[in-house]
Design a protein around this motif. Structure first.
Motif, short mmCIF file in Angstrom:
data_model
loop_
_atom_site.label_atom_id
_atom_site.label_comp_id
_atom_site.label_asym_id
_atom_site.label_seq_id
_atom_site.Cartn_x
_atom_site.Cartn_y
_atom_site.Cartn_z
N SER A 77 0.94 -1.13 0.10
CA SER A 77 0.14 0.09 0.19
C SER A 77 0.88 1.31 -0.01
O SER A 77 0.45 2.30 -0.66
N GLY A 104 -0.75 11.38 -3.25
CA GLY A 104 -1.66 10.97 -2.16
C GLY A 104 -2.90 11.82 -2.01
O GLY A 104 -3.66 11.14 -1.40
N TRP A 157 0.49 2.56 -3.29
CA TRP A 157 -0.57 3.11 -2.98
C TRP A 157 -1.94 2.36 -2.92
O TRP A 157 -1.92 0.91 -3.44
N LYS A 158 -2.77 2.63 -1.61
CA LYS A 158 -3.73 1.77 -1.50
C LYS A 158 -4.98 1.56 -2.69
O LYS A 158 -5.72 0.45 -2.84
N THR A 168 5.04 11.01 -3.38
CA THR A 168 4.16 10.30 -2.63
C THR A 168 3.15 11.23 -2.12
O THR A 168 1.84 10.99 -2.06
N MET A 203 -3.32 8.86 -11.11
CA MET A 203 -2.16 8.14 -10.36
C MET A 203 -1.77 7.35 -11.14
O MET A 203 -0.40 7.04 -11.05
#
Length: 395
Positions: A12, A227, A16-17, A223, A246
């Motif tokens: 994650s 995010g 990224w999640k 990041t 993204m």
């Protein structure tokens, strides 16, 4: 913390999640429940499928641990990878839920690259001949990377950027396949060192490049910015609109992140000093995407709705121009402005095939807001350089 939770957390962070999936059970029929791999990273046409194995009852006996490795890693985990590939091939679409709680339909026929990985955590007594197994190859599962959990963590810590991690596994597979039974066993650090130093094939001792690597994280990391895209993306229609932006950042290497961050800092300095010049951009041909950054003059907009609409139209317009002059399929627009001491960031995306636009060409012939295109080179790591095109004022 279990190995499954650990891998989910670090994936994650690295991917990224939005693109990490650890809830992968699905029911093709009411009476049946199946499960894909323990963890999946899914980036458009690319998937990283990870099967996890953890030694929960270590014996301390080398021979017992060898049997565990043969059974759980070389057989069961490999077969589970095979099963995942079979499910993706046999089912038109499969519902999976990412770490943000959003449900998507993954379609195996749309995946052009699937990287298969087994990550394990074994007992200290596991024999060296097992730890030296770095891949499995079979007719049913194909090439499967095998890494200890600490090795997988090191790969993500060193590379950090999704595009580089994806490229590393290509490099690792090519290297291990070509080296075969050469007799020289390489540590994971040797392979990583060879990759960051842009060696055609890693070699014993290449870990020295890794040991000398300076992680200038602040000079390239995006990041934090990426995010927060979902808070600032222009013209949001759904909770997942920002995923498409993204994805473009996930496709490019660290070198392009470094270049984009430099342009963002340039734009912020311009806005802070109230010196507003041309918009700037960076184009990475391999991903066919141009990134346009616009330092916005605050006199061009105010607090009313009409000004906000004009501001949005300006962002869309300059993003489209950047896309057009590079002949790119996609363009990401980033607009920087200030409200008091706070910086405001707006986003836009154009994603459609390039087509001739005579009307725009006529306007550009009279006035082109961008500087002439030039080529610039930027390094991801020492010895590893990528080429982009941009405008002279950027540099």
């Amino acid at each position: 913390m279990s190995l499954e939770s650990f891998i989910s957390d670090i994936n994650s962070l690295a991917f990224w999640k939005e693109f990490t999936f650890a809830q992968n059970k699905f029911s093709p029929a009411p009476e049946a429940e199946l499960e894909l791999a323990d963890n999946i990273v899914w980036l458009e046409d690319f998937a990283l499928i990870i099967q996890l194995k953890e030694r929960t009852e270590p014996s301390g006996e080398p021979e017992t641990e060898r049997r565990w490795f043969r059974d759980k890693i070389e057989k069961k985990a490999k077969n589970q990878i095979r099963d995942t590939l079979t499910y993706l091939a046999e089912h038109k679409d499969i519902s999976i839920t990412n770490e943000r709680g959003h449900v998507f339909q993954i379609r195996g026929q749309e995946l052009t690259e699937i990287v298969r990985v087994i990550v394990y955590f074994g007992d200290d007594a596991l024999p060296d001949d097992c730890r030296e197994v770095q891949f499995l190859d079979s007719a049913s599962a194909g090439f499967v990377h095998v890494l200890e959990a600490n090795e997988y963590l090191e790969v993500l810590k060193v590379l950090r950027v999704p595009g580089d991690i994806r490229e590393y596994f290509r490099y690792r597979q090519d290297a291990l396949t070509q080296l075969g039974d050469s007799g020289d066993w390489l540590t994971e650090a040797d392979i990583l060192g060879g990759y960051t130093h842009d060696e055609a094939l890693p070699r014993v001792g290449a870990r020295v490049y890794l040991e000398a690597l300076i992680q200038d994280f602040d000079s390239f990391s995006l990041t934090g910015l990426i995010g927060n895209i979902h808070k600032n993306i222009e013209s949001v229609h759904s909770a997942t609109d920002h995923y498409r932006i993204m994805l473009e950042f996930a496709k490019v290497p660290r070198s392009v992140w470094r270049g984009i961050k430099g342009l963002l800092q340039y734009a912020m300095e311009r806005v802070k000093a109230e010196i507003f010049g041309s918009p700037v951009r960076a184009f990475y041909p391999k991903s066919d995407c141009v990134f346009m950054i616009l330092p916005l003059d605050p006199q061009l907009w105010g607090g009313g709705e009409t000004e906000k609409q004009r501001r949005a139209k300006g962002l869309q317009y300059f993003t489209y121009i950047a896309k057009y002059i590079h002949g790119a399929k996609r363009a990401i627009g980033i607009q920087i402005s200030r409200d008091g001491t706070d910086y405001l960031i707006d986003w836009a995306l154009h994603d459609e095939p390039w087509q001739p636009d005579p009307e725009l060409e006529g306007r550009l012939a009279k006035f082109n807001p961008f500087q002439p295109r030039i080529e610039w080179r930027t390094a991801s790591y020492s010895g590893k350089v990528d080429v982009c095109t941009s405008s002279s004022e950027d540099l």
